[in-house]
Design a protein around this motif. Structure first.
Motif, PDB file in Angstrom:
ATOM      1  N   VAL A  93       3.625   9.193   0.095  1.00 57.71           N
ATOM      2  CA  VAL A  93       3.337   8.953  -1.323  1.00 57.71           C
ATOM      3  C   VAL A  93       1.941   9.450  -1.672  1.00 57.71           C
ATOM      4  CG1 VAL A  93       2.964   7.134  -3.044  1.00 57.71           C
ATOM      5  CG2 VAL A  93       4.960   7.033  -1.547  1.00 57.71           C
ATOM      6  N   GLN A  94       0.981   9.214  -0.795  1.00 59.58           N
ATOM      7  CA  GLN A  94      -0.399   9.606  -1.050  1.00 59.58           C
ATOM      8  C   GLN A  94      -0.595  11.122  -1.031  1.00 59.58           C
ATOM      9  OE1 GLN A  94      -3.175   7.566   1.498  1.00 59.58           O
ATOM     10  NE2 GLN A  94      -2.024   5.653   1.335  1.00 59.58           N
ATOM     11  N   GLU A 123       8.906   3.811  -1.603  1.00 58.54           N
ATOM     12  CA  GLU A 123       8.564   5.172  -1.198  1.00 58.54           C
ATOM     13  C   GLU A 123       9.752   6.108  -1.440  1.00 58.54           C
ATOM     14  OE1 GLU A 123       6.963   7.053   2.897  1.00 58.54           O
ATOM     15  OE2 GLU A 123       9.031   6.319   2.931  1.00 58.54           O
ATOM     16  N   ASP A 161       0.861  -1.186   0.000  1.00 57.66           N
ATOM     17  CA  ASP A 161       0.000   0.000   0.000  1.00 57.66           C
ATOM     18  C   ASP A 161       0.896   1.233   0.000  1.00 57.66           C
ATOM     19  OD1 ASP A 161      -2.341  -1.512   0.163  1.00 57.66           O
ATOM     20  OD2 ASP A 161      -2.196  -1.626   2.354  1.00 57.66           O
ATOM     21  N   PRO A 162       0.481   2.291  -0.699  1.00 59.55           N
ATOM     22  CA  PRO A 162       1.292   3.509  -0.680  1.00 59.55           C
ATOM     23  C   PRO A 162       1.310   4.140   0.711  1.00 59.55           C
ATOM     24  CG  PRO A 162      -0.722   3.844  -1.955  1.00 59.55           C
ATOM     25  CD  PRO A 162      -0.691   2.411  -1.551  1.00 59.55           C
ATOM     26  N   THR A 163       2.438   4.686   1.083  1.00 61.52           N
ATOM     27  CA  THR A 163       2.571   5.333   2.391  1.00 61.52           C
ATOM     28  C   THR A 163       1.885   6.696   2.359  1.00 61.52           C
ATOM     29  OG1 THR A 163       4.637   6.388   1.768  1.00 61.52           O
ATOM     30  CG2 THR A 163       4.800   4.201   2.782  1.00 61.52           C
ATOM     31  N   LEU A 164       1.768   7.327   3.526  1.00 59.59           N
ATOM     32  CA  LEU A 164       1.144   8.647   3.598  1.00 59.59           C
ATOM     33  C   LEU A 164       1.927   9.693   2.807  1.00 59.59           C
ATOM     34  CD1 LEU A 164       0.054   8.752   7.342  1.00 59.59           C
ATOM     35  CD2 LEU A 164      -1.398   8.469   5.330  1.00 59.59           C
ATOM     36  N   ASN A 191       2.600   3.878  -8.390  1.00 59.02           N
ATOM     37  CA  ASN A 191       1.807   2.866  -9.096  1.00 59.02           C
ATOM     38  C   ASN A 191       2.540   2.331 -10.323  1.00 59.02           C
ATOM     39  OD1 ASN A 191      -0.401   2.843  -7.334  1.00 59.02           O
ATOM     40  ND2 ASN A 191      -1.276   4.640  -8.316  1.00 59.02           N
ATOM     41  N   GLU A 197      -0.038  13.790  -5.962  1.00 58.83           N
ATOM     42  CA  GLU A 197      -0.602  13.018  -7.067  1.00 58.83           C
ATOM     43  C   GLU A 197       0.485  12.445  -7.982  1.00 58.83           C
ATOM     44  OE1 GLU A 197      -3.659  14.010 -10.605  1.00 58.83           O
ATOM     45  OE2 GLU A 197      -4.227  14.769  -8.633  1.00 58.83           O
ATOM     46  N   LEU A 254       2.236   9.541  -6.241  1.00 61.91           N
ATOM     47  CA  LEU A 254       1.370   8.364  -6.259  1.00 61.91           C
ATOM     48  C   LEU A 254       1.381   7.709  -7.636  1.00 61.91           C
ATOM     49  CD1 LEU A 254      -0.585   6.577  -4.679  1.00 61.91           C
ATOM     50  CD2 LEU A 254      -2.426   8.144  -5.335  1.00 61.91           C
ATOM     51  N   SER A 255       1.397   8.508  -8.679  1.00 60.76           N
ATOM     52  CA  SER A 255       1.461   7.978 -10.038  1.00 60.76           C
ATOM     53  C   SER A 255       2.779   7.237 -10.274  1.00 60.76           C
ATOM     54  CB  SER A 255       1.313   9.128 -11.036  1.00 60.76           C
ATOM     55  OG  SER A 255       1.460   8.671 -12.342  1.00 60.76           O
TER      56      SER A 255
END
Length: 153
Positions: free
Chosen positions: A47-48, A79, A42-45, A58, A51, A54-55
């Motif tokens: 990373v989130q 990360e 899961d992405p970390t905070l 992914n 945008e 996050l891209s």
């Protein structure tokens, strides 16, 4: 204190090379080996929060998954790679706008501080790519985790 001697090699690579044929007792005990948890992290905070980051996260996970080397335990390494790539992207934009040099008050040209940061960031980026297996040399050193067959538990 730094370790001396040859670096540790992956036991699966040594097995494939035939290192254990002469002395099979040298083979490491599989029952105590640390195994990575295969799966998408899961992405970390951090990373989130952005945008673009996050891209990048992914996209990186998709590439690692296609190579069958994506592990949930690599979450923080991915990360770091994504945050560094985001910073590299930002610095590249700044350099493209401002150029590689700056004019000082006395008329001399100096290297833009963003260029120095870009070079440091690129060095870190290449090191992280090696850690993740995203370079040809890194892929030569690694073996993908074996896929478990359905119904063989």
């Amino acid at each position: 204190m730094a370790r001396t001697g040859r670096p540790k090699s992956n036991p699966q690579l040594l097995e494939a090379a035939g290192s254990y044929k002469k002395n099979p007792d040298r083979r490491p005990d599989e029952s105590i080996a640390i195994k990575a948890i295969v799966g998408r992290p899961d992405p970390t905070l951090l990373v989130q929060a952005d945008e673009l980051t996050l891209s990048i996260f992914n996209e990186t996970c998709d590439v690692l998954d296609s190579m069958s080397i994506l592990n949930t335990s690599d979450r923080y390494l991915i990360e770091a790679y994504c945050l560094n790539a985001r910073e590299l992207f930002y610095l590249t934009q700044q350099i493209q706008k401002q150029g590689h040099g700056q004019l000082k008050d006395d008329g001399t040209r100096v290297t833009c501080p963003n260029v120095v940061s870009w070079h440091k960031c690129m060095g870190t980026h290449v090191k992280l790519m090696n850690e993740l297996g995203l370079t040809p040399q890194a892929r030569m050193r690694m073996v993908a985790p074996e896929a478990r067959n359905e119904g063989t538990d």
